[in-house]
Design a protein around this motif. Structure first.
Motif, mmCIF file in Angstrom:
data_model
loop_
_atom_site.group_PDB
_atom_site.id
_atom_site.type_symbol
_atom_site.label_atom_id
_atom_site.label_comp_id
_atom_site.label_asym_id
_atom_site.label_seq_id
_atom_site.Cartn_x
_atom_site.Cartn_y
_atom_site.Cartn_z
ATOM 1 N N VAL A 48 0.859 -1.196 0.000
ATOM 2 C CA VAL A 48 0.000 0.000 0.000
ATOM 3 C C VAL A 48 0.892 1.243 0.000
ATOM 4 N N VAL A 49 0.526 2.188 -0.838
ATOM 5 C CA VAL A 49 1.207 3.487 -0.850
ATOM 6 C C VAL A 49 0.176 4.532 -0.423
ATOM 7 N N ALA A 50 0.494 5.350 0.562
ATOM 8 C CA ALA A 50 -0.415 6.430 0.980
ATOM 9 C C ALA A 50 0.339 7.750 0.830
ATOM 10 N N THR A 51 -0.270 8.699 0.156
ATOM 11 C CA THR A 51 0.460 9.938 -0.144
ATOM 12 C C THR A 51 0.108 11.046 0.859
ATOM 13 N N ALA A 52 0.919 12.070 0.831
ATOM 14 C CA ALA A 52 0.691 13.225 1.707
ATOM 15 C C ALA A 52 -0.611 13.942 1.353
ATOM 16 N N ASP A 53 -1.127 13.713 0.146
ATOM 17 C CA ASP A 53 -2.408 14.306 -0.249
ATOM 18 C C ASP A 53 -3.580 13.425 0.160
ATOM 19 N N GLY A 54 -3.276 12.265 0.762
ATOM 20 C CA GLY A 54 -4.349 11.387 1.210
ATOM 21 C C GLY A 54 -4.822 10.389 0.159
ATOM 22 N N HIS A 55 -4.071 10.202 -0.924
ATOM 23 C CA HIS A 55 -4.444 9.169 -1.891
ATOM 24 C C HIS A 55 -3.864 7.830 -1.456
ATOM 25 N N ILE A 56 -4.620 6.774 -1.701
ATOM 26 C CA ILE A 56 -4.143 5.443 -1.302
ATOM 27 C C ILE A 56 -4.164 4.511 -2.509
ATOM 28 N N SER A 263 10.934 -2.371 10.179
ATOM 29 C CA SER A 263 10.367 -3.676 9.864
ATOM 30 C C SER A 263 9.926 -4.352 11.155
ATOM 31 N N GLY A 264 9.128 -5.394 11.017
ATOM 32 C CA GLY A 264 8.706 -6.179 12.180
ATOM 33 C C GLY A 264 8.700 -7.650 11.812
ATOM 34 N N VAL A 265 8.888 -8.513 12.817
ATOM 35 C CA VAL A 265 8.958 -9.945 12.513
ATOM 36 C C VAL A 265 7.589 -10.520 12.126
ATOM 37 N N GLY A 266 6.537 -9.724 12.254
ATOM 38 C CA GLY A 266 5.223 -10.149 11.770
ATOM 39 C C GLY A 266 5.151 -10.134 10.252
ATOM 40 N N GLY A 267 6.171 -9.541 9.606
ATOM 41 C CA GLY A 267 6.195 -9.507 8.144
ATOM 42 C C GLY A 267 5.913 -8.138 7.549
ATOM 43 N N GLY A 268 5.712 -7.159 8.410
ATOM 44 C CA GLY A 268 5.433 -5.812 7.904
ATOM 45 C C GLY A 268 6.705 -4.982 7.749
ATOM 46 N N VAL A 269 6.658 -4.047 6.803
ATOM 47 C CA VAL A 269 7.723 -3.041 6.671
ATOM 48 C C VAL A 269 7.021 -1.735 6.356
ATOM 49 N N LEU A 270 7.433 -0.669 6.984
ATOM 50 C CA LEU A 270 6.945 0.618 6.489
ATOM 51 C C LEU A 270 8.136 1.519 6.201
ATOM 52 N N ALA A 271 7.961 2.356 5.183
ATOM 53 C CA ALA A 271 9.034 3.266 4.795
ATOM 54 C C ALA A 271 8.407 4.621 4.491
ATOM 55 N N VAL A 272 9.196 5.662 4.704
ATOM 56 C CA VAL A 272 8.667 7.026 4.592
ATOM 57 C C VAL A 272 9.488 7.828 3.594
ATOM 58 N N VAL A 273 8.823 8.517 2.703
ATOM 59 C CA VAL A 273 9.500 9.530 1.890
ATOM 60 C C VAL A 273 9.035 10.861 2.486
ATOM 61 N N PRO A 274 9.879 11.492 3.322
ATOM 62 C CA PRO A 274 9.415 12.657 4.075
ATOM 63 C C PRO A 274 8.801 13.725 3.163
ATOM 64 N N GLY A 275 7.666 14.221 3.606
ATOM 65 C CA GLY A 275 6.980 15.260 2.850
ATOM 66 C C GLY A 275 6.160 14.731 1.693
ATOM 67 N N ARG A 276 6.326 13.466 1.347
ATOM 68 C CA ARG A 276 5.677 12.947 0.146
ATOM 69 C C ARG A 276 4.714 11.796 0.410
ATOM 70 N N LEU A 277 5.238 10.681 0.923
ATOM 71 C CA LEU A 277 4.369 9.508 1.014
ATOM 72 C C LEU A 277 4.898 8.471 1.992
ATOM 73 N N GLY A 278 4.030 7.508 2.266
ATOM 74 C CA GLY A 278 4.397 6.351 3.081
ATOM 75 C C GLY A 278 4.144 5.095 2.265
ATOM 76 N N VAL A 279 5.010 4.105 2.453
ATOM 77 C CA VAL A 279 4.847 2.822 1.769
ATOM 78 C C VAL A 279 4.773 1.756 2.850
ATOM 79 N N ALA A 280 3.896 0.771 2.670
ATOM 80 C CA ALA A 280 3.912 -0.363 3.592
ATOM 81 C C ALA A 280 3.819 -1.642 2.781
ATOM 82 N N VAL A 281 4.522 -2.659 3.266
ATOM 83 C CA VAL A 281 4.495 -3.966 2.605
ATOM 84 C C VAL A 281 4.222 -4.997 3.685
ATOM 85 N N TYR A 282 3.428 -5.986 3.339
ATOM 86 C CA TYR A 282 3.219 -7.116 4.238
ATOM 87 C C TYR A 282 3.561 -8.388 3.487
ATOM 88 N N SER A 283 4.553 -9.116 3.972
ATOM 89 C CA SER A 283 4.929 -10.407 3.403
ATOM 90 C C SER A 283 5.761 -11.099 4.473
#
Ligand code: GLN
Length: 609
Positions: A48-56, A263-283
């Motif tokens: 999932v990608v969520a942007t600073a403008d609120g788009h998902i 990251s977390g051992v549950g399989g999640g990772v989140l990453a941030v592009v400051p001012g722009r967007l957030g990315v999350a992956v689950y695997s």
């Protein structure tokens, strides 16, 4: 017609394509040291990608819940900073990368405090601080805080919690070690239990993306608008995620991917592009560092292919200067008499108008100041318009006011326009005139320039010759009895919209403004001025000549007088002395002609400036 159900976007296609390409990657192993985690389906894969403008943009298992695990660590640390402050937290947990595994029993050899809040030792010390601060409310506070960041109420997965509580001997050992070094000052079990519960909070990939986007927006959830964090704390969290978020892989990660991440051992990772967007992956399949294999690959891919690396910043392409022009390129809608027009034609370039735009961060403010410096040599009055400025941080505001002080010392008069939406400026007692419209600012600049450049002009509102003064004195004498001298009080309408337009107004003294209501594209109406008239000018001539009803209101801005001429009186005169009527109509049409010429010149200039 655009189709309302059109939702396809190339960004969505892009993440679907990444998802498709990496789905086949089966390296890594689902965590099983917490028995309950071993139940995860290794095939699960969501992005999932969520942007600073609120788009998902979401693909795959984006709504399936799993436990947050270590991704809770930067957030718990953020909460601790919020509750207990930076100074205090720095006495309990360091901010240096450890370069060691997440569960390393690693404390600073001198102080005994954990190296950072991203490894278990630091996270347990952090949880203990939150717990100690208010043991009864700690869990609810933490859950509420994470829920605000995710934008929905979160809960603890009781099975994962008890599974870790019953088997987490290493973490229990760490917490007792922290007690031994007095990093935890009371019973270590309370904080440890909070840590286990925080790790067992169930989240979806979508939740994590929104939490990441909230960090990208300095602590403000871009979808709900909630602001559980401030910029200051968010910066500290991101810095720690950047240097320690991926444990002993952190250096390589910063090098290759360059996004603050966790990251977390549950399989999640989140990453941030400051001012722009957030990315999350689950695997859930993890590499030996405890990081999701596909999670890392997705981030790496997005970063490399789409230039999201923190240190890959384009040189500023945004121009802070939206427009910059002089007072001879654009005039206010205040009609001036011939003398004033003459002065403005000659010296109008001493008025400089600069429209700024965007977010005035340090670099953007520098661009604005460079422009103000460049124009200062020729300027006598400077208008700075902020209408398109989205944000003016207080630090930029003080730099800007420093520049204004330099201009005023020259001396240049500085006017601000349309700045009410900027709290940093509106809240300051800077003493600068701030005008509500660019037209009002231009008018003020013109008036100041006229006063500055021609101080000997007695008063800009002294009676001026009218169209009648150009007429043959005999004709004038014939017209005089037909003219009705009428006074208006400030605020009184002289002409009202939809009234019949059978009267011509010749201004003797005072100021009169034509106002119309515009229908804006967003469906609202806005009152604006068309033009302002003062002594010597006439208004109402269009209705007078065409017989059409009035299209606008004309209001007296100050007390004033007009000579009124009614069409009926002129029609009557036309029967006995047509030549007088013709002379008057000639004078009127020449006045109209020059107004038209000036208006169309201004319109044309607007396209260019
Ligand atoms: N609860 C887990 C632990 O302490 C969290 C570890 C992680 O996600 N890296 O072992």
């Amino acid at each position: 017609m655009p189709s309302p159900e059109f939702t396809a976007t190339a960004i969505q296609n892009l993440i679907e394509e990444v998802h498709d390409r990496l789905r086949g990657r089966r390296e890594g192993k689902v965590a099983d040291y917490i028995p309950e985690l071993a139940k995860a389906d290794p095939e699960d894969f969501g992005i999932v990608v969520a942007t600073a403008d609120g788009h998902i943009y979401a693909v795959g298992d984006s709504d399936k819940e799993f436990t947050i695990q270590s991704i809770s660590k930067p957030f718990a640390y953020g909460l601790a900073l919020k509750l207990l402050g930076r100074e205090h937290m720095h006495t309990k947990v360091g901010v240096e990368p450890s370069g060691e595994a997440f569960n390393a029993i690693s404390l600073d050899p001198v102080s005994g405090i954990p190296r950072n809040p991203m490894i278990n030792a630091g996270a347990i010390a952090t949880a203990a601080q939150i717990w100690q601060h208010n043991p009864e409310a700690a869990e609810a506070t933490l859950l509420g805080f994470l829920s605000d960041l995710a934008g929905r109420p979160l809960h603890v997965d009781e099975n994962v919690y008890s599974s870790e509580r019953d088997t987490g001997h290493r973490n229990r050992a760490i917490s007792h070690l922290l007690r031994n070094f007095d990093v935890i000052e009371s019973d270590p079990e309370g904080g440890l239990d909070l840590y286990f519960r925080q790790c067992a909070i169930a989240v979806s990939c979508r939740d994590l993306a929104i939490m990441a986007a909230s960090l990208a927006c300095q602590g403000r959830n871009p979808i709900s608008g909630a602001e559980p964090l401030n910029a200051d704390i968010t910066i500290q969290m991101l810095a720690l995620m950047g240097s320690c978020g991926m444990y002993d892989y952190a250096g390589q990660w910063l090098h290759d991917v360059g996004m603050p991440a966790k990251s977390g051992v549950g399989g999640g990772v989140l990453a941030v592009v400051p001012g722009r967007l957030g990315v999350a992956v689950y695997s859930p399949r993890l590499d030996p560092f405890g990081n999701s294999v596909r999670g890392i690959e997705v981030c790496e891919e997005l970063s490399k292919r789409h230039g999201l690396h923190l240190y890959n910043q384009n040189p500023r392409a945004i121009n802070t200067i939206r427009r910059s022009y002089t007072g001879s390129h654009r005039r206010s809608r205040r009609w001036r008499d011939a003398t004033e027009v003459g002065i403005l034609e000659k010296l109008g370039s001493r008025i400089r108008v600069v429209h700024a735009q965007g977010v005035l961060d340090f670099a953007a403010t520098e661009q604005l100041l460079a422009e103000l410096t460049a124009i200062a040599g020729q300027a006598s009055v400077v208008v700075v318009d902020f209408n398109q400025v989205l944000e003016l941080p207080p630090t930029s505001c003080s730099i800007l006011l420093g520049q204004v002080a330099l201009l005023r010392a020259k001396p240049i008069t500085v006017l601000l326009s349309r700045a009410d939406h900027l709290p940093s400026l509106a809240g300051l007692d800077h003493g600068l005139p701030t005008l509500p419209t660019i037209d009002a600012a231009l008018e003020e600049a013109e008036t100041i320039l006229l006063q500055k450049e021609r101080p000997e002009l007695p008063s800009l509102q002294a009676p001026q010759p009218t169209i009648l003064d150009g007429l043959d004195p005999d004709y004038r004498a014939i017209l005089n009895p037909l003219l009705e001298l009428t006074g208006f009080r400030a605020g009184e309408p002289a002409v009202q919209r939809n009234q019949s337009g059978d009267t011509l107004y010749i201004v003797v003294d005072g100021i009169f403004t034509t106002r119309i209501r515009l229908n804006l594209s967003n469906g609202t109406k806005k009152a604006t001025r068309l033009s302002t008239f003062s002594s010597g000018m006439c208004f109402g001539e269009i209705g007078f000549l065409t017989g059409q009803p009035r299209t606008a209101d004309v209001i007296a801005d100050t007390d004033g007088h007009c000579l009124l001429l009614r069409r009926e009186a002129l029609d009557n005169l036309g029967r006995s002395r047509p030549e007088v009527v013709i002379a008057l109509l000639r004078a009127l049409s020449s006045e109209l002609g020059s107004k038209l010429a000036s208006a169309s010149y201004q319109l044309t200039l607007l396209e260019h400036y």
